[in-house]
Scaffold this motif. Structure first.
Motif, PDB file in Angstrom:
ATOM      1  N   ILE A 126       2.859  27.661  47.071  1.00 58.39           N
ATOM      2  CA  ILE A 126       3.335  27.662  46.443  1.00 58.39           C
ATOM      3  C   ILE A 126       5.102  27.356  46.619  1.00 58.39           C
ATOM      4  O   ILE A 126       5.553  26.309  45.751  1.00 58.39           O
ATOM      5  CB  ILE A 126       4.351  29.272  46.042  1.00 58.39           C
ATOM      6  CG1 ILE A 126       2.270  29.931  45.289  1.00 58.39           C
ATOM      7  CG2 ILE A 126       4.933  29.880  44.991  1.00 58.39           C
ATOM      8  CD1 ILE A 126       2.288  31.614  44.524  1.00 58.39           C
ATOM      9  N   GLY A 127       5.559  27.484  47.637  1.00 57.94           N
ATOM     10  CA  GLY A 127       6.701  26.583  48.634  1.00 57.94           C
ATOM     11  C   GLY A 127       7.391  25.082  48.685  1.00 57.94           C
ATOM     12  O   GLY A 127       7.669  24.643  48.142  1.00 57.94           O
ATOM     13  N   ARG A 128       5.364  24.850  48.593  1.00 56.80           N
ATOM     14  CA  ARG A 128       5.601  23.149  48.829  1.00 56.80           C
ATOM     15  C   ARG A 128       4.535  22.467  47.011  1.00 56.80           C
ATOM     16  O   ARG A 128       4.011  21.249  46.575  1.00 56.80           O
ATOM     17  CB  ARG A 128       4.449  22.591  49.827  1.00 56.80           C
ATOM     18  CG  ARG A 128       4.959  22.816  50.705  1.00 56.80           C
ATOM     19  CD  ARG A 128       4.418  22.300  52.489  1.00 56.80           C
ATOM     20  NE  ARG A 128       4.922  22.549  52.762  1.00 56.80           N
ATOM     21  CZ  ARG A 128       5.893  23.808  53.950  1.00 56.80           C
ATOM     22  NH1 ARG A 128       6.321  24.863  52.792  1.00 56.80           N
ATOM     23  NH2 ARG A 128       6.151  23.747  54.827  1.00 56.80           N
ATOM     24  N   GLY A 129       4.882  23.604  46.063  1.00 60.70           N
ATOM     25  CA  GLY A 129       3.848  23.166  44.800  1.00 60.70           C
ATOM     26  C   GLY A 129       2.944  23.454  44.388  1.00 60.70           C
ATOM     27  O   GLY A 129       2.430  22.514  43.544  1.00 60.70           O
ATOM     28  N   LEU A 130       2.082  23.822  45.586  1.00 64.29           N
ATOM     29  CA  LEU A 130       0.233  23.267  45.669  1.00 64.29           C
ATOM     30  C   LEU A 130      -0.240  24.655  44.908  1.00 64.29           C
ATOM     31  O   LEU A 130       0.836  26.208  44.809  1.00 64.29           O
ATOM     32  CB  LEU A 130       0.192  23.160  46.898  1.00 64.29           C
ATOM     33  CG  LEU A 130       0.538  21.762  47.339  1.00 64.29           C
ATOM     34  CD1 LEU A 130       0.895  22.282  49.118  1.00 64.29           C
ATOM     35  CD2 LEU A 130      -0.652  20.930  46.843  1.00 64.29           C
ATOM     36  N   GLY A 131      -1.700  25.511  45.455  1.00 66.25           N
ATOM     37  CA  GLY A 131      -1.812  26.494  44.856  1.00 66.25           C
ATOM     38  C   GLY A 131      -1.300  26.869  43.397  1.00 66.25           C
ATOM     39  O   GLY A 131      -0.933  26.553  42.808  1.00 66.25           O
ATOM     40  N   HIS A 132      -0.910  28.739  43.685  1.00 69.36           N
ATOM     41  CA  HIS A 132      -0.561  28.315  42.189  1.00 69.36           C
ATOM     42  C   HIS A 132       0.685  28.286  41.616  1.00 69.36           C
ATOM     43  O   HIS A 132       1.044  28.667  40.458  1.00 69.36           O
ATOM     44  CB  HIS A 132      -0.528  30.636  42.535  1.00 69.36           C
ATOM     45  CG  HIS A 132      -1.953  31.228  42.659  1.00 69.36           C
ATOM     46  ND1 HIS A 132      -2.136  31.850  41.435  1.00 69.36           N
ATOM     47  CD2 HIS A 132      -3.227  31.254  43.341  1.00 69.36           C
ATOM     48  CE1 HIS A 132      -3.945  32.270  40.693  1.00 69.36           C
ATOM     49  NE2 HIS A 132      -4.113  32.049  42.597  1.00 69.36           N
ATOM     50  N   ALA A 133       1.376  27.423  42.639  1.00 69.06           N
ATOM     51  CA  ALA A 133       2.175  26.971  41.819  1.00 69.06           C
ATOM     52  C   ALA A 133       1.944  26.193  40.455  1.00 69.06           C
ATOM     53  O   ALA A 133       2.512  26.105  39.269  1.00 69.06           O
ATOM     54  CB  ALA A 133       3.653  26.290  42.547  1.00 69.06           C
ATOM     55  N   VAL A 134       0.745  25.271  41.242  1.00 68.15           N
ATOM     56  CA  VAL A 134       0.149  24.514  40.056  1.00 68.15           C
ATOM     57  C   VAL A 134      -0.424  25.324  38.248  1.00 68.15           C
ATOM     58  O   VAL A 134       0.620  25.092  37.339  1.00 68.15           O
ATOM     59  CB  VAL A 134      -0.871  24.035  40.275  1.00 68.15           C
ATOM     60  CG1 VAL A 134      -1.996  23.549  39.394  1.00 68.15           C
ATOM     61  CG2 VAL A 134      -0.896  23.276  41.522  1.00 68.15           C
ATOM     62  N   VAL A 135      -0.556  26.610  38.947  1.00 64.92           N
ATOM     63  CA  VAL A 135      -0.652  26.913  37.567  1.00 64.92           C
ATOM     64  C   VAL A 135       0.634  27.498  37.014  1.00 64.92           C
ATOM     65  O   VAL A 135       0.278  27.572  35.369  1.00 64.92           O
ATOM     66  CB  VAL A 135      -1.755  28.449  37.952  1.00 64.92           C
ATOM     67  CG1 VAL A 135      -1.473  30.062  37.014  1.00 64.92           C
ATOM     68  CG2 VAL A 135      -2.939  28.138  38.541  1.00 64.92           C
ATOM     69  N   HIS A 136       1.419  27.629  37.286  1.00 60.39           N
ATOM     70  CA  HIS A 136       2.648  28.160  36.359  1.00 60.39           C
ATOM     71  C   HIS A 136       3.347  27.454  35.996  1.00 60.39           C
ATOM     72  O   HIS A 136       3.400  27.519  35.566  1.00 60.39           O
ATOM     73  CB  HIS A 136       3.711  28.722  37.885  1.00 60.39           C
ATOM     74  CG  HIS A 136       3.364  30.355  38.001  1.00 60.39           C
ATOM     75  ND1 HIS A 136       3.605  31.380  37.427  1.00 60.39           N
ATOM     76  CD2 HIS A 136       2.386  30.857  39.273  1.00 60.39           C
ATOM     77  CE1 HIS A 136       2.708  32.704  38.035  1.00 60.39           C
ATOM     78  NE2 HIS A 136       1.909  32.283  39.129  1.00 60.39           N
ATOM     79  N   ALA A 137       3.124  25.770  36.773  1.00 55.98           N
ATOM     80  CA  ALA A 137       3.497  24.740  36.120  1.00 55.98           C
ATOM     81  C   ALA A 137       2.645  24.445  34.773  1.00 55.98           C
ATOM     82  O   ALA A 137       3.895  24.487  33.659  1.00 55.98           O
ATOM     83  CB  ALA A 137       3.539  24.171  37.339  1.00 55.98           C
ATOM     84  N   GLN A 138       1.751  25.073  34.583  1.00 56.59           N
ATOM     85  CA  GLN A 138       0.895  24.969  33.564  1.00 56.59           C
ATOM     86  C   GLN A 138       1.316  25.381  32.216  1.00 56.59           C
ATOM     87  O   GLN A 138       1.151  25.720  31.628  1.00 56.59           O
ATOM     88  CB  GLN A 138      -0.976  25.076  33.645  1.00 56.59           C
ATOM     89  CG  GLN A 138      -1.604  23.635  34.096  1.00 56.59           C
ATOM     90  CD  GLN A 138      -1.278  23.049  33.820  1.00 56.59           C
ATOM     91  OE1 GLN A 138      -1.219  22.746  32.760  1.00 56.59           O
ATOM     92  NE2 GLN A 138      -2.125  21.264  34.663  1.00 56.59           N
ATOM     93  N   HIS A 139       1.461  26.937  32.880  1.00 54.97           N
ATOM     94  CA  HIS A 139       1.873  27.816  31.564  1.00 54.97           C
ATOM     95  C   HIS A 139       3.213  27.125  31.457  1.00 54.97           C
ATOM     96  O   HIS A 139       3.696  27.417  30.486  1.00 54.97           O
ATOM     97  CB  HIS A 139       2.003  29.094  32.545  1.00 54.97           C
ATOM     98  CG  HIS A 139       0.819  30.411  33.040  1.00 54.97           C
ATOM     99  ND1 HIS A 139      -0.171  30.563  31.831  1.00 54.97           N
ATOM    100  CD2 HIS A 139       0.011  30.334  33.621  1.00 54.97           C
ATOM    101  CE1 HIS A 139      -1.122  31.189  32.125  1.00 54.97           C
ATOM    102  NE2 HIS A 139      -1.141  30.953  33.740  1.00 54.97           N
ATOM    103  N   HIS A 140       4.634  26.967  32.358  1.00 58.46           N
ATOM    104  CA  HIS A 140       5.269  26.598  31.629  1.00 58.46           C
ATOM    105  C   HIS A 140       5.632  25.313  30.954  1.00 58.46           C
ATOM    106  O   HIS A 140       6.571  25.363  29.892  1.00 58.46           O
ATOM    107  CB  HIS A 140       5.990  26.113  32.826  1.00 58.46           C
ATOM    108  CG  HIS A 140       7.157  28.180  33.800  1.00 58.46           C
ATOM    109  ND1 HIS A 140       6.717  28.849  32.620  1.00 58.46           N
ATOM    110  CD2 HIS A 140       6.288  28.112  35.470  1.00 58.46           C
ATOM    111  CE1 HIS A 140       7.323  30.120  33.923  1.00 58.46           C
ATOM    112  NE2 HIS A 140       7.217  29.361  35.426  1.00 58.46           N
TER     113      HIS A 140
END
Length: 143
Positions: A126-140
């Motif tokens: 998530i710290g590198r914008g990978l993993g679940h950060a991708v999911v949250h980016a989509q949501h936002h």
């Protein structure tokens, strides 16, 4: 956030894992086949839970699958490796059967260890914008 993502994945993994163990035992499959079945189901449910959330944010099925793939593959893989290593490592756990306390204790223990190992992995991703950060980016993006 990493803990939530991990818990989310763990839920999917646990459902798949338990189902796989139950089916494997019920059909009298070999340990190896049971493990493979559990892992396959863990991926299915892990991806499924993530995709459900992403689809709600209005993304198409193909795109949602890509997001789930990006978000959960490492997470589920780490979890399954740890999880199954622990179960296989505990003497008699695989052969204990579903009515046996040892089987369920081993499963709970292995999932707990997997959770502890996977949280930092998810945090790092998530710290590198990978993993679940991708999911949250989509949501936002959609809100």
């Amino acid at each position: 956030m990493a803990a939530t993502a991990t818990l989310h994945c763990l839920t999917g993994c646990a459902i798949g894992e338990v189902l796989g163990m139950i089916l494997g035992t019920a059909f009298g499959l070999h340990n190896a086949a049971t493990v493979v079945l559990s892992i396959a189901l863990a991926f299915v449910f892990g991806y499924g839970l993530t995709m459900r959330g992403v689809l709600k944010s209005g993304l198409g099925l193909g795109a949602a699958f890509k997001v789930a793939l990006a978000a959960d593959t490492v997470s589920i893989a780490v979890m399954e490796i740890v999880d199954n290593t622990v179960i296989v490592a505990i003497p008699g756990a695989m052969d204990a059967g579903l009515g046996n306390v040892l089987f369920w204790l081993s499963l709970v223990l292995s999932l707990a260890i997997a959770f502890v190992v996977t949280v930092p992995v998810n945090k790092w991703m998530i710290g590198r914008g990978l993993g679940h950060a991708v999911v949250h980016a989509q949501h936002h993006q959609h809100h």
